[in-house]
Design a protein around this motif. Structure first.
Motif, PDB file in Angstrom:
ATOM      1  N   CYS A 108     -30.985 -82.448 -38.871  1.00 51.42           N
ATOM      2  CA  CYS A 108     -29.710 -82.535 -40.029  1.00 51.42           C
ATOM      3  C   CYS A 108     -30.228 -83.776 -40.905  1.00 51.42           C
ATOM      4  O   CYS A 108     -30.303 -84.807 -40.469  1.00 51.42           O
ATOM      5  CB  CYS A 108     -28.708 -82.788 -39.345  1.00 51.42           C
ATOM      6  SG  CYS A 108     -27.208 -82.818 -40.574  1.00 51.42           S
ATOM      7  N   PRO A 109     -30.134 -83.451 -42.277  1.00 52.61           N
ATOM      8  CA  PRO A 109     -30.564 -84.774 -43.117  1.00 52.61           C
ATOM      9  C   PRO A 109     -29.050 -85.429 -43.493  1.00 52.61           C
ATOM     10  O   PRO A 109     -29.466 -86.629 -44.034  1.00 52.61           O
ATOM     11  CB  PRO A 109     -30.790 -83.974 -44.377  1.00 52.61           C
ATOM     12  CG  PRO A 109     -29.825 -82.461 -44.600  1.00 52.61           C
ATOM     13  CD  PRO A 109     -29.918 -82.158 -42.796  1.00 52.61           C
ATOM     14  N   TYR A 110     -28.146 -85.154 -42.853  1.00 48.20           N
ATOM     15  CA  TYR A 110     -26.717 -86.042 -43.139  1.00 48.20           C
ATOM     16  C   TYR A 110     -26.704 -87.195 -42.187  1.00 48.20           C
ATOM     17  O   TYR A 110     -26.674 -88.322 -42.458  1.00 48.20           O
ATOM     18  CB  TYR A 110     -25.588 -85.068 -42.879  1.00 48.20           C
ATOM     19  CG  TYR A 110     -24.293 -85.619 -43.733  1.00 48.20           C
ATOM     20  CD1 TYR A 110     -24.291 -86.699 -44.275  1.00 48.20           C
ATOM     21  CD2 TYR A 110     -23.245 -84.759 -43.553  1.00 48.20           C
ATOM     22  CE1 TYR A 110     -23.274 -87.294 -44.806  1.00 48.20           C
ATOM     23  CE2 TYR A 110     -21.914 -85.409 -43.871  1.00 48.20           C
ATOM     24  CZ  TYR A 110     -21.833 -86.663 -44.631  1.00 48.20           C
ATOM     25  OH  TYR A 110     -20.754 -86.923 -45.407  1.00 48.20           O
ATOM     26  N   HIS A 111     -26.831 -86.797 -40.760  1.00 49.16           N
ATOM     27  CA  HIS A 111     -26.679 -88.011 -39.935  1.00 49.16           C
ATOM     28  C   HIS A 111     -27.841 -88.122 -38.677  1.00 49.16           C
ATOM     29  O   HIS A 111     -27.865 -88.656 -37.823  1.00 49.16           O
ATOM     30  CB  HIS A 111     -25.421 -87.928 -38.959  1.00 49.16           C
ATOM     31  CG  HIS A 111     -24.385 -88.102 -39.979  1.00 49.16           C
ATOM     32  ND1 HIS A 111     -23.630 -87.080 -40.356  1.00 49.16           N
ATOM     33  CD2 HIS A 111     -23.476 -88.965 -40.500  1.00 49.16           C
ATOM     34  CE1 HIS A 111     -22.460 -87.305 -41.247  1.00 49.16           C
ATOM     35  NE2 HIS A 111     -22.583 -88.579 -41.336  1.00 49.16           N
ATOM     36  N   GLY A 112     -28.795 -86.924 -38.908  1.00 44.80           N
ATOM     37  CA  GLY A 112     -29.931 -87.089 -37.986  1.00 44.80           C
ATOM     38  C   GLY A 112     -29.951 -86.428 -36.726  1.00 44.80           C
ATOM     39  O   GLY A 112     -30.918 -86.643 -36.184  1.00 44.80           O
ATOM     40  N   TRP A 113     -29.090 -85.610 -36.531  1.00 45.76           N
ATOM     41  CA  TRP A 113     -29.033 -84.975 -35.382  1.00 45.76           C
ATOM     42  C   TRP A 113     -30.272 -83.879 -35.249  1.00 45.76           C
ATOM     43  O   TRP A 113     -30.463 -83.230 -36.255  1.00 45.76           O
ATOM     44  CB  TRP A 113     -27.688 -83.995 -35.193  1.00 45.76           C
ATOM     45  CG  TRP A 113     -26.703 -85.010 -34.788  1.00 45.76           C
ATOM     46  CD1 TRP A 113     -26.390 -86.210 -35.107  1.00 45.76           C
ATOM     47  CD2 TRP A 113     -25.604 -84.399 -33.975  1.00 45.76           C
ATOM     48  NE1 TRP A 113     -25.193 -86.534 -34.592  1.00 45.76           N
ATOM     49  CE2 TRP A 113     -24.730 -85.543 -33.685  1.00 45.76           C
ATOM     50  CE3 TRP A 113     -25.171 -83.489 -33.145  1.00 45.76           C
ATOM     51  CZ2 TRP A 113     -23.210 -85.557 -32.880  1.00 45.76           C
ATOM     52  CZ3 TRP A 113     -23.992 -83.266 -32.425  1.00 45.76           C
ATOM     53  CH2 TRP A 113     -23.047 -84.499 -32.381  1.00 45.76           C
ATOM     54  N   SER A 114     -31.089 -83.889 -34.143  1.00 42.03           N
ATOM     55  CA  SER A 114     -32.105 -83.035 -34.132  1.00 42.03           C
ATOM     56  C   SER A 114     -32.049 -81.969 -33.223  1.00 42.03           C
ATOM     57  O   SER A 114     -31.483 -82.401 -31.942  1.00 42.03           O
ATOM     58  CB  SER A 114     -33.293 -84.061 -33.985  1.00 42.03           C
ATOM     59  OG  SER A 114     -33.330 -84.594 -32.651  1.00 42.03           O
ATOM     60  N   TYR A 115     -32.706 -80.838 -33.308  1.00 45.03           N
ATOM     61  CA  TYR A 115     -32.672 -79.766 -32.604  1.00 45.03           C
ATOM     62  C   TYR A 115     -34.028 -78.995 -32.266  1.00 45.03           C
ATOM     63  O   TYR A 115     -34.990 -79.058 -33.021  1.00 45.03           O
ATOM     64  CB  TYR A 115     -31.805 -78.667 -33.114  1.00 45.03           C
ATOM     65  CG  TYR A 115     -30.517 -79.085 -33.452  1.00 45.03           C
ATOM     66  CD1 TYR A 115     -29.314 -78.771 -32.702  1.00 45.03           C
ATOM     67  CD2 TYR A 115     -30.016 -79.550 -34.700  1.00 45.03           C
ATOM     68  CE1 TYR A 115     -28.127 -79.369 -32.770  1.00 45.03           C
ATOM     69  CE2 TYR A 115     -28.681 -80.012 -34.842  1.00 45.03           C
ATOM     70  CZ  TYR A 115     -27.795 -79.890 -33.890  1.00 45.03           C
ATOM     71  OH  TYR A 115     -26.307 -80.367 -34.355  1.00 45.03           O
ATOM     72  N   GLY A 116     -34.284 -78.677 -31.111  1.00 49.68           N
ATOM     73  CA  GLY A 116     -35.468 -78.013 -30.456  1.00 49.68           C
ATOM     74  C   GLY A 116     -35.584 -76.599 -31.279  1.00 49.68           C
ATOM     75  O   GLY A 116     -34.486 -76.138 -31.874  1.00 49.68           O
ATOM     76  N   LEU A 134     -19.988 -87.228 -25.242  1.00 49.62           N
ATOM     77  CA  LEU A 134     -20.959 -86.514 -25.979  1.00 49.62           C
ATOM     78  C   LEU A 134     -21.844 -85.777 -25.002  1.00 49.62           C
ATOM     79  O   LEU A 134     -22.631 -86.688 -24.439  1.00 49.62           O
ATOM     80  CB  LEU A 134     -21.749 -87.357 -26.990  1.00 49.62           C
ATOM     81  CG  LEU A 134     -22.812 -86.177 -27.762  1.00 49.62           C
ATOM     82  CD1 LEU A 134     -21.972 -85.134 -28.416  1.00 49.62           C
ATOM     83  CD2 LEU A 134     -23.715 -87.082 -28.670  1.00 49.62           C
ATOM     84  N   ASP A 135     -21.787 -84.541 -24.647  1.00 48.94           N
ATOM     85  CA  ASP A 135     -22.624 -83.750 -23.805  1.00 48.94           C
ATOM     86  C   ASP A 135     -23.605 -82.974 -24.761  1.00 48.94           C
ATOM     87  O   ASP A 135     -23.294 -81.937 -25.152  1.00 48.94           O
ATOM     88  CB  ASP A 135     -21.835 -83.112 -22.776  1.00 48.94           C
ATOM     89  CG  ASP A 135     -22.677 -82.205 -21.830  1.00 48.94           C
ATOM     90  OD1 ASP A 135     -23.888 -82.333 -22.112  1.00 48.94           O
ATOM     91  OD2 ASP A 135     -22.165 -81.589 -20.900  1.00 48.94           O
ATOM     92  N   LYS A 136     -24.895 -83.491 -24.761  1.00 49.62           N
ATOM     93  CA  LYS A 136     -25.562 -82.679 -25.777  1.00 49.62           C
ATOM     94  C   LYS A 136     -25.867 -81.230 -25.298  1.00 49.62           C
ATOM     95  O   LYS A 136     -26.223 -80.417 -26.096  1.00 49.62           O
ATOM     96  CB  LYS A 136     -27.004 -83.435 -25.874  1.00 49.62           C
ATOM     97  CG  LYS A 136     -27.270 -84.844 -26.547  1.00 49.62           C
ATOM     98  CD  LYS A 136     -28.458 -85.266 -26.743  1.00 49.62           C
ATOM     99  CE  LYS A 136     -29.000 -85.976 -25.504  1.00 49.62           C
ATOM    100  NZ  LYS A 136     -30.285 -86.393 -25.858  1.00 49.62           N
ATOM    101  N   GLY A 137     -25.744 -80.836 -24.001  1.00 47.86           N
ATOM    102  CA  GLY A 137     -25.942 -79.706 -23.724  1.00 47.86           C
ATOM    103  C   GLY A 137     -24.971 -78.577 -24.187  1.00 47.86           C
ATOM    104  O   GLY A 137     -25.160 -77.312 -24.032  1.00 47.86           O
ATOM    105  N   GLU A 138     -23.768 -79.328 -24.468  1.00 44.63           N
ATOM    106  CA  GLU A 138     -22.637 -78.303 -25.021  1.00 44.63           C
ATOM    107  C   GLU A 138     -22.721 -78.167 -26.689  1.00 44.63           C
ATOM    108  O   GLU A 138     -22.067 -77.457 -27.048  1.00 44.63           O
ATOM    109  CB  GLU A 138     -21.257 -78.976 -24.663  1.00 44.63           C
ATOM    110  CG  GLU A 138     -21.085 -79.003 -23.110  1.00 44.63           C
ATOM    111  CD  GLU A 138     -19.614 -79.696 -22.543  1.00 44.63           C
ATOM    112  OE1 GLU A 138     -19.155 -80.343 -23.957  1.00 44.63           O
ATOM    113  OE2 GLU A 138     -19.319 -79.848 -21.783  1.00 44.63           O
TER     114      GLU A 138
END
Length: 424
Positions: A108-116, A134-138
């Motif tokens: 994400c270019p806004y806050h940098g969250w990254s996804y596989g 924060l649970d990344k799995g959810e």
């Protein structure tokens, strides 16, 4: 009913807008209906999103839309296909802006969250501020249900609808015939031409199985071809037919001898392809394969309409994307032979450009006709669109119902499916 203009209360249910031989003009113009269509049609059935050749390797992706929702079609490291909503789970920004490419992840270019590539949330900058809340799995990217048939990739928001194979039904055998254009090399999407027209998406949906318009609307195209090709495309009074295949799907067979491209390969090679055949022979390709390639280059003799958004149209994929009640985007995706002879694929591209390309004869003429239909739909509020051509000669068939090649059987099929879904 003999009246062509009838008064209709537009507060009526969608079922009242579709009769066996006509549909109400409000299907083109009512913004409330358009909004309902997104939910009840595009978000409630199988939607074509890509051909497998568009995402050939691990990390390959394509961005597109289902209805008005942006999605990413991507092949993960195990080469499984995913269709992901293109929306960060944090604050909603899109995580992919390119139409196609290859990636290791989506950030994400806004806050940098990254996804596989499978949509899983992999990383969050400065996670300490979240402590244990924060649970990344959810929070993966939303993943849609995906199924494929013969290289065609479909997705749906609904987990509880019928399998894709059941939805396609008798259309599957026509998809198999269409894919013979690979001539043994496989089918590959080799680029597309995108354009928009100021009209409702269903106007274009109708067009794919409308042979009736061809001699008039495409008169300029017919004037540009040789006598042999002209005779081939003189199909309105010919032995072709249109068949309702169920679930809104239909096929229009214009040139019956080209239904199966691998049949009757010993027939004489058309004059317009003799030079191509000679070039293929000069490359050392054996005669039977030369004939197979030449036949494939010319395309299939039918248009297959798959409700609601894609057609396998003679020699290309035609994909529609609804933008608004009076605007639609069309993608004309040219197909070639994956790994086939370069000279044959060049012929294929030139034929595509001649009719479907942005400077071709077919696309501008069709677009003009579609725009005029949308303009005409504004004239009066109690008009009906007539779909009764070929109805007297329509008969039951093994897969549905069939009539002559210029019949409006395919349109009636699509609107009956529309009626069913909109009334659900």
């Amino acid at each position: 009913m003999t009246n062509l203009i009838e008064t209709l209360n537009l507060a009526s249910s969608p079922a009242d807008l579709v009769q066996h031989d006509r549909v109400h003009t409000s299907l083109y113009t009512d913004a409330r209906l358009f909004d309902a269509e997104l939910e009840k049609v595009f978000y409630s059935t199988w939607i074509w999103v890509a051909h497998a050749s568009e995402i050939p390797e691990a990390g390959s992706y394509k961005s597109t839309y289902i209805g008005k929702q942006p999605v990413i079609v991507v092949r993960d490291r195990k080469k499984d296909v995913h269709v992901l909503l293109n929306r960060c789970r944090h604050r909603g920004a899109t995580v992919c802006e390119h139409k196609k490419g290859k990636a290791n992840s989506f950030v994400c270019p806004y806050h940098g969250w990254s996804y596989g590539l499978d949509g899983s949330l992999r990383g969050v900058p400065h996670p300490e501020s979240y402590a244990d809340c924060l649970d990344k799995g959810e929070l993966p990217l939303v993943s849609l249900r995906v199924e494929q048939y013969n290289g065609m990739i479909f997705a749906t928001f609904k987990d509880d609808i019928e399998p894709l194979a059941d939805f396609l039904g008798p259309a599957k055998k026509w998809i198999d015939l269409f894919m013979k254009q690979g001539a043994g090399y496989g089918v590959k999407v080799s680029g597309e031409h995108r354009f928009r027209f100021p009209g409702n998406w269903k106007i274009q949906l109708e067009n794919t199985t409308d042979a009736y318009h061809f001699p008039l609307v495409h008169k300029s195209f017919l004037s540009s071809v040789d006598e042999q090709t002209l005779e081939l495309f003189d199909f309105v009074k010919g032995p072709g037919y249109v068949e309702d295949l169920g679930n809104g799907h239909s096929v229009m067979v214009m040139i019956p001898e080209l239904i199966d491209l691998e049949a009757d390969l010993d027939k004489p090679i058309p004059e317009r392809f003799e030079a191509l055949a000679e070039e293929l022979r000069a490359e050392g390709i054996e005669e039977q394969q030369v004939r197979r390639i030449v036949r494939a280059v010319g395309g299939s003799g039918f248009n297959l309409n798959l409700f609601p958004n894609v057609a396998c149209s003679m020699a290309f994929f035609r994909v529609l994307q609804p933008i608004s009640v009076n605007e639609t985007e069309i993608h004309h995706a040219v197909i070639t032979m994956d790994g086939g002879p370069a000279v044959a694929n060049r012929y294929r591209l030139r034929l595509h450009e001649h009719f479907q390309g942005p400077m071709g004869f077919g696309t501008p003429d069709d677009s003009e006709a579609w725009e005029r239909v949308q303009k005409g739909a504004q004239a009066g509020t109690d008009l009906w669109i007539m779909l009764n051509r070929g109805l007297p000669g329509e008969t039951p068939s093994e897969d549905g119902r069939v009539s002559d090649v210029s019949a409006e059987t395919g349109m009636r099929a699509a609107y009956q499916q529309w009626k069913k879904m909109m009334s659900a």
